[in-house]
Design a protein around this motif. Structure first.
Motif, mmCIF file in Angstrom:
data_model
loop_
_atom_site.group_PDB
_atom_site.id
_atom_site.type_symbol
_atom_site.label_atom_id
_atom_site.label_comp_id
_atom_site.label_asym_id
_atom_site.label_seq_id
_atom_site.Cartn_x
_atom_site.Cartn_y
_atom_site.Cartn_z
ATOM 1 N N ARG A 137 2.771 -68.256 -63.084
ATOM 2 C CA ARG A 137 2.004 -67.530 -62.351
ATOM 3 C C ARG A 137 1.972 -69.375 -61.142
ATOM 4 O O ARG A 137 1.697 -69.747 -60.624
ATOM 5 N N GLU A 138 1.837 -70.682 -62.406
ATOM 6 C CA GLU A 138 1.751 -71.692 -61.830
ATOM 7 C C GLU A 138 3.068 -72.340 -60.626
ATOM 8 O O GLU A 138 2.533 -73.194 -59.725
ATOM 9 N N LEU A 139 4.277 -71.879 -61.010
ATOM 10 C CA LEU A 139 5.044 -72.324 -60.522
ATOM 11 C C LEU A 139 5.138 -71.372 -58.978
ATOM 12 O O LEU A 139 5.199 -71.761 -57.914
ATOM 13 N N THR A 140 4.204 -70.453 -59.020
ATOM 14 C CA THR A 140 4.352 -69.507 -57.616
ATOM 15 C C THR A 140 3.654 -70.096 -56.654
ATOM 16 O O THR A 140 3.960 -70.771 -55.384
ATOM 17 N N ALA A 141 2.304 -70.920 -57.534
ATOM 18 C CA ALA A 141 1.570 -71.473 -56.654
ATOM 19 C C ALA A 141 1.877 -72.936 -56.255
ATOM 20 O O ALA A 141 1.351 -73.023 -54.916
ATOM 21 N N ALA A 142 2.457 -72.982 -56.845
ATOM 22 C CA ALA A 142 3.230 -74.563 -56.646
ATOM 23 C C ALA A 142 4.742 -74.713 -55.700
ATOM 24 O O ALA A 142 4.918 -75.697 -55.104
ATOM 25 N N ARG A 147 2.211 -67.393 -67.895
ATOM 26 C CA ARG A 147 0.920 -68.932 -66.621
ATOM 27 C C ARG A 147 1.618 -69.696 -66.254
ATOM 28 O O ARG A 147 1.108 -69.471 -64.666
ATOM 29 N N VAL A 148 2.371 -69.176 -67.022
ATOM 30 C CA VAL A 148 3.577 -70.639 -66.030
ATOM 31 C C VAL A 148 4.245 -70.175 -65.080
ATOM 32 O O VAL A 148 4.703 -70.641 -63.868
ATOM 33 N N ASP A 197 4.474 -82.112 -60.861
ATOM 34 C CA ASP A 197 3.027 -81.667 -60.691
ATOM 35 C C ASP A 197 3.684 -80.007 -61.501
ATOM 36 O O ASP A 197 2.563 -78.987 -62.206
ATOM 37 N N ALA A 198 4.535 -78.769 -61.643
ATOM 38 C CA ALA A 198 4.563 -77.773 -61.401
ATOM 39 C C ALA A 198 4.866 -77.700 -63.362
ATOM 40 O O ALA A 198 3.992 -76.477 -64.483
#
Length: 131
Positions: free
Chosen positions: A81-86, A78-79, A23-24
Motif C-alpha cells: 500500500r505504501e509503495l503504491t501511494a508513493a 502495508r508495504v 521514501d518508500a
C-alpha cells in the motif's frame, strides 16, 4: 571469488528514483557521484543490502527492465500500500503462497518489477541455531 554483489538500476530520472527508494523503502543514501550538482550515480543502503541507481539518459520512461528486485519485508500488505501511494503500480495484490510466504508484485515508477514477500511464520519465528 565474489565478495559481494548488488543490483544497479538504470533510470531516466535519477532524482525521482532516489526519492522513491529512500521514501518508500526507507533506504539511506550512502554515496553519490558527483559530490556537487545533480548526481549521475547513487548508492543506497536498504537494511543490510545495497542498491545502486545510475542515470541512463537514453532510457525510455516507463519501459520495463529485465531486472527484478526481491525484498523481504515485515508486512507485505502495508508495504505494498505504501509503495503504491508513493507511485508504484500494483501488478499482483498480496497473496499467500503454497510455500508459506505472502507475496505481492509491484512496478516502481520506471517499470522495474519488485516482488515483496514476508517470510513464512514458521521460518521467521525460529530461534537461531546454537553453536
Amino acid at each position: 571469488m565474489i565478495e559481494s554483489a548488488f543490483p544497479i538500476l538504470e533510470v531516466s530520472d535519477l532524482p525521482r528514483a532516489l526519492e522513491f527508494y529512500c521514501d518508500a523503502f526507507g533506504a539511506e543514501l550512502v554515496y553519490r557521484f558527483p559530490d556537487a550538482g545533480e548526481p549521475v550515480y547513487v548508492s543506497l543502503k536498504a537494511g543490510s543490502s545495497s542498491l545502486g541507481i545510475g542515470l541512463a539518459e537514453d532510457a525510455a520512461p516507463g519501459v520495463p527492465s529485465n531486472l527484478l528486485l526481491w525484498f523481504y519485508v515485515d508486512d507485505v500488505d502495508r508495504v505494498a500500500r505504501e509503495l503504491t501511494a508513493a507511485g508504484a503500480t500494483m501488478l499482483e495484490e498480496p497473496v499467500d503462497q503454497p510455500w508459506g510466504e505472502r507475496v505481492a508484485f509491484v512496478a516502481d515508477p520506471f517499470g522495474t518489477r519488485v516482488r515483496l514477500a514476508t517470510m513464512p511464520q514458521a521460518v521467521a519465528s525460529q530461534p537461531a541455531a546454537e553453536e
